[in-house]
Design a protein around this motif. Structure first.
Motif, PDB file in Angstrom:
ATOM      1  N   ARG A 175       0.839  -1.206   0.000  1.00  0.00           N
ATOM      2  CA  ARG A 175       0.000   0.000   0.000  1.00  0.00           C
ATOM      3  C   ARG A 175       0.872   1.253   0.000  1.00  0.00           C
ATOM      4  O   ARG A 175       0.596   2.213  -0.716  1.00  0.00           O
ATOM      5  N   ASP A 192       2.532   1.619  -3.446  1.00  0.00           N
ATOM      6  CA  ASP A 192       1.554   2.016  -4.465  1.00  0.00           C
ATOM      7  C   ASP A 192       1.154   3.481  -4.311  1.00  0.00           C
ATOM      8  O   ASP A 192       0.869   4.163  -5.301  1.00  0.00           O
ATOM      9  N   ARG A 193       1.125   3.967  -3.065  1.00  0.00           N
ATOM     10  CA  ARG A 193       0.790   5.378  -2.841  1.00  0.00           C
ATOM     11  C   ARG A 193       1.813   6.283  -3.514  1.00  0.00           C
ATOM     12  O   ARG A 193       1.468   7.284  -4.147  1.00  0.00           O
ATOM     13  N   GLY A 232       2.210  12.131   2.919  1.00  0.00           N
ATOM     14  CA  GLY A 232       1.844  10.736   3.170  1.00  0.00           C
ATOM     15  C   GLY A 232       2.660  10.105   4.278  1.00  0.00           C
ATOM     16  O   GLY A 232       2.134   9.349   5.098  1.00  0.00           O
TER      17      GLY A 232
END
Length: 416
Positions: free
Chosen positions: A286, A289-290, A319
């Motif tokens: 995850r 992919d971010r 992020g």
């Protein structure tokens, strides 16, 4: 004649036996070989992922021979961790001839010495960065004292060279320079030593010479959203990462994860994930992919490579600040991801870095592709290192300041 043949045969056998004894003779630098091989193994696979047999096989010796030098794996791990930390203390010790030199000369000498030792120990230094949490408390404190002494000397020299810089800002700048130098242990970019040394020198002095924006100039990060207890899939990911960050992946059991997520038993975890390693891989996928998902829109919505890379830096910092634990765990525990998943994650990470490096090359065409990748890794390391060393909620390393330091590394002093 027969006697002569026998003497000749005997002489030949004796020479053969002597040659065999020479081959089997223990190398004089065997202990140094063991230290280098073990540091690399611990850095690559983690302390818990390495056995004495693994280290012995790297040296093509038996584990019995290894135990002649070290009574246990921990003894080997401890000695190498303390040796690596002592290199920092050693690097900041000025030779007598330089003790009366101008502050700038002494600062440059210390930075060069730190870089030389980082490059010479590149393969094993990841042990110090990510595995030192597994030292016994007393050994960990000894290691930290050596590292802190090194950083303090850097701050003192910076105070002499730039007296106008606030004392707290000097701590941030010193930590940033050390992060840029140490980042080379986190990747395998192939680059000549001379070019690497020069690049690290420019990066370190780029941050040491920069002027940080005032603390608090960035908006406070939004509090992390609570995952509803009914979303067990998400809750398991969140609680797992928190535990991995607090205790280290090997010290967390599936039972611990089930309890943290409010599940009745560990068997309930297996309805969502096949294993603890699958949970780690899902969290890392995850995160990777971010970063990947932001690249295309940033390029499409901006006017050039400089603007696109600036936007990617801001998105990455946003992020990472939202998931501080995951950012640290990604660096520290990737060796514990199942091999096939680790290969996929490494490929995604490599492609992400290459896309950032292409944008950097578009901004700074004087850089080679390898040099651009080294700078991207050095910039990315700022987020996790400053948060880990100075505290994740420390206003001295808020988002605006981390972004500023990443710009100083990527775009050079003028770009920051």
């Amino acid at each position: 004649m027969d006697a002569h043949k026998r003497r000749s045969a005997g002489g030949t056998a004796s020479r053969g036996e002597a040659a065999e004894r020479v081959v089997r003779k223990r190398p004089r630098n065997r202990r140094a070989q063991i230290a280098a091989a073990s540091a690399e193994a611990f850095g690559q696979l983690g302390y818990h992922g390495v056995s004495m047999e693994d280290i012995a096989s790297r040296l093509d010796i038996s584990s019995t021979a290894l135990y002649r030098h070290y009574p246990s794996k921990y003894a080997l791990f401890r000695e190498e961790a303390l040796r690596l930390s002592a290199l920092c203390e050693e690097a900041v010790t000025l030779p007598p001839a330089l003790r009366a030199a101008p502050a700038r000369t002494r600062l440059e000498h210390v930075v060069d010495a730190l870089i030389d030792r980082a490059v010479a120990n590149r393969r094993g230094a990841a042990l110090l960065r990510w595995q030192s949490r597994y030292l016994e408390p007393e050994d960990y404190r000894a290691m930290m004292r050596k590292l802190a002494d090194g950083q303090n000397v850097l701050c003192e020299l910076l105070a002499e060279d730039r007296p106008e810089v606030d004392e707290r800002d000097r701590v941030v700048l010193a930590a940033s320079a050390l992060s840029a130098i140490g980042s080379i242990s986190d990747h395998q970019v192939s680059i000549p030593v001379r070019a690497l040394t020069g690049l690290l020198r420019v990066s370190a002095h780029g941050v040491l010479d920069s002027t940080l924006p005032p603390p608090g100039s960035a908006p406070a990060p939004a509090p992390a959203a609570e995952v509803p207890s009914t979303f067990k899939h998400e809750l398991l990911l969140k609680k797992s990462v928190e535990l991995f960050h607090q205790r280290g992946y090997p010290n967390v059991s599936v039972e611990d994860i089930a309890h943290a997520a409010g599940l009745p038993a560990s068997s309930a975890v297996y309805r969502f994930y096949r294993s603890k390693g699958d949970i780690l891989a899902a969290a890392f996928r995850r995160a990777a992919d971010r970063v990947s998902a932001a690249i295309g829109p940033a390029i499409a919505s901006t006017g050039g490579p400089r603007e696109a890379l600036t936007q990617l830096v801001e998105l990455y910092v946003d992020g990472s600040f939202a998931e501080r634990e995951l950012t640290f765990v990604y660096y520290a525990e990737i060796s514990n991801v199942p091999r096939e998943d680790r290969t996929v994650l490494r490929n995604i990470q490599r492609l992400n870095v290459e896309e950032w490096a292409k944008l950097l090359n578009g901004t700074r065409p004087e850089l080679s592709a390898a040099e651009a990748r080294v700078l991207v890794h050095a910039a990315l390391s700022q987020v996790v290192d400053l948060g880990q060393w100075l505290g994740p909620d420390n206003p001295l390393c808020d988002k605006a300041r981390v972004i500023h330091l990443m710009h100083a590394i990527l775009f050079g002093r003028a770009g920051a």
